[in-house]
Design an enzyme around this catalytic site. Structure first.
Site, short mmCIF file in Angstrom:
data_model
loop_
_atom_site.label_atom_id
_atom_site.label_comp_id
_atom_site.label_asym_id
_atom_site.label_seq_id
_atom_site.Cartn_x
_atom_site.Cartn_y
_atom_site.Cartn_z
N GLU A 77 0.82 -1.20 0.00
CA GLU A 77 0.00 0.00 0.00
C GLU A 77 0.86 1.26 0.00
O GLU A 77 0.57 2.22 -0.72
CB GLU A 77 -0.93 0.01 1.22
CG GLU A 77 -1.87 -1.18 1.29
CD GLU A 77 -1.32 -2.32 2.14
OE1 GLU A 77 -2.10 -2.93 2.88
OE2 GLU A 77 -0.09 -2.59 2.05
N THR A 221 19.53 -38.75 0.51
CA THR A 221 19.53 -37.97 -0.73
C THR A 221 20.87 -37.27 -0.92
O THR A 221 21.40 -37.20 -2.03
CB THR A 221 18.39 -36.94 -0.71
OG1 THR A 221 17.14 -37.63 -0.67
CG2 THR A 221 18.42 -36.05 -1.94
#
Length: 401
Positions: A77, A221
């Site tokens: 704003e 991983t």
């Protein structure tokens, strides 16, 4: 396109026959759509603040636009009103989230709106923050400013789904992302997984990485794939983006290799351990720039809820789970996942030893299986992305080992 051109004053025709109420609704809708587009530009930069877009309109013309700046900078704003200047007096403001009404790192937006002389404010979504919720709108009404709420609320919710969960639960929004073959495999029996997804899908993932606060993987991983876990520009085809997500390795038994690529990348890496702590290994990880976080757990099992709470306390509102199978399995088994991004490639890997995308205990019956809602399908050449949302349950322990 015709409607947009007409609204902007380039034509007449059917537009002249529409009632004033209908014209106003169409104008408002298009201006709010513009604000939503601006809000999306803030994703990846505004966290932990919500991503907000704002548009100032006077006499049917846009005179100011803005979106939330990085933390400590002005809100949407304020940016839009500063751009509007004196043209904001008597104008309408379209904003995707209720304007804030409290002092934080910046002054309250409600005060800025009132001082600018805005006559009416259109809000897509009421802010769930208890410091703001409804209060911002009340302050504007008390100052004689008309308020309208609810236009494009669904889109506004999606843009700030992580912020909404963070406000409601105090925990990060968790997205599970994986790429698999048609038969549900993420790797062959030898462990090879490069590449199941195609280049277009991988580029899209880099865009997602840019918008999240953290990427989490299990230590398997790191050992098997040796990923960098970075966000790279131009959809992964160029250098690193200016903002890198926090990288998190769930490593209950302290097995992450010191020489792994993840420790040599820009940004921060956190390794979650349980006791007992190997002080020498801890020192070596810290020497390569990693932070070792000792969390509750036992026998190599990490309390993922504790990890998420610690991350939330550090203002991490979004976590992207990128595997592997065991981490995803535990996350699904214990209700941690909010959203799923499943990339499916048109290939058959086969074999009983090929690793599936989601491990863990899983469902005992089809009736127990987790179902996605609000499902969307997106194509990346021959690859397909299936996305959707799941419900949470209780949270348990995960070793990711």
């Amino acid at each position: 396109m015709v409607v947009l051109k007409t609204i902007d004053g380039f034509g007449g025709g059917l537009w002249d026959f529409l009632g004033e109420s209908r014209k106003r609704t169409m104008r408002s809708s298009n201006h709010m759509e513009c604000a939503l587009s601006l809000a999306r530009l803030a994703n990846g930069y505004s966290s932990p603040n919500p991503a907000v877009g704002a548009v100032v309109v006077r006499d049917g013309q846009v005179v100011g636009m803005g979106y939330t700046q990085p933390i400590g900078g002005p809100h949407a704003e304020a940016v839009a009103l500063a751009q509007s200047g004196e043209k904001a007096r008597g104008a309408s403001l379209y904003v995707t989230l209720e304007p804030c009404c409290h002092f934080g790192r910046t002054p309250p937006c409600t005060r800025t709106i009132i001082e600018a002389g805005i006559s009416e404010v259109h809000v897509a979504l009421v802010d769930p923050n208890p410091l703001v919720s409804g209060v911002g709108l009340s302050e504007l009404n008390a100052a004689g400013i008309k308020t309208f709420v609810g236009a494009h609320e669904a889109e506004a919710r999606e843009i700030n789904e992580a912020y909404l969960k963070y406000m409601a639960t105090g925990l990060p929004f968790v997205v599970a992302k994986f790429a698999m073959s048609l038969d549900g495999k993420i790797a062959t029996r030898s462990g090879d997984s490069h590449w199941i997804s195609n280049e277009q899908a991988r580029c899209y993932v880099h865009g997602i990485r840019h918008t999240v606060d953290a990427i989490m993987v299990g230590v398997n991983t790191v050992i098997t794939d040796d990923p960098k876990l970075t966000a790279r520009a131009c959809g992964g085809k160029s250098g690193y983006t200016s903002r890198q997500p926090l990288r998190i390795i769930i490593d209950g038994r302290g097995r992450a290799p010191i020489g792994a690529q993840v420790f040599a990348q820009p940004g921060r890496t956190l390794v979650a351990w349980t006791r007992p702590v190997d002080e020498e290994k801890k020192r070596k990880l810290e020497d390569v720039g990693a932070e070792v976080l000792v969390v509750p757990g036992s026998e190599g099992f990490v309390d993922l809820e504790a990890v998420l709470q610690i991350l939330a306390d550090r203002h991490v509102s979004t976590v992207l789970l990128e595997g592997g199978s065991e981490l995803l399995g535990y996350a699904f088994d214990h209700g941690l996942v909010d959203k799923v991004l499943a990339f499916v490639a048109p290939m058959i890997i086969g074999g009983t030893q090929g690793r599936t995308a989601v491990g863990g205990s899983g469902a005992q019956t089809i009736g127990d299986a987790l179902s996605l809602e609000r499902v969307a399908i997106k194509n990346f050449a021959e690859n397909v992305l299936v996305s959707g949302y799941v419900k949470k349950a209780s949270i348990g322990l995960c070793s990711a080992a």
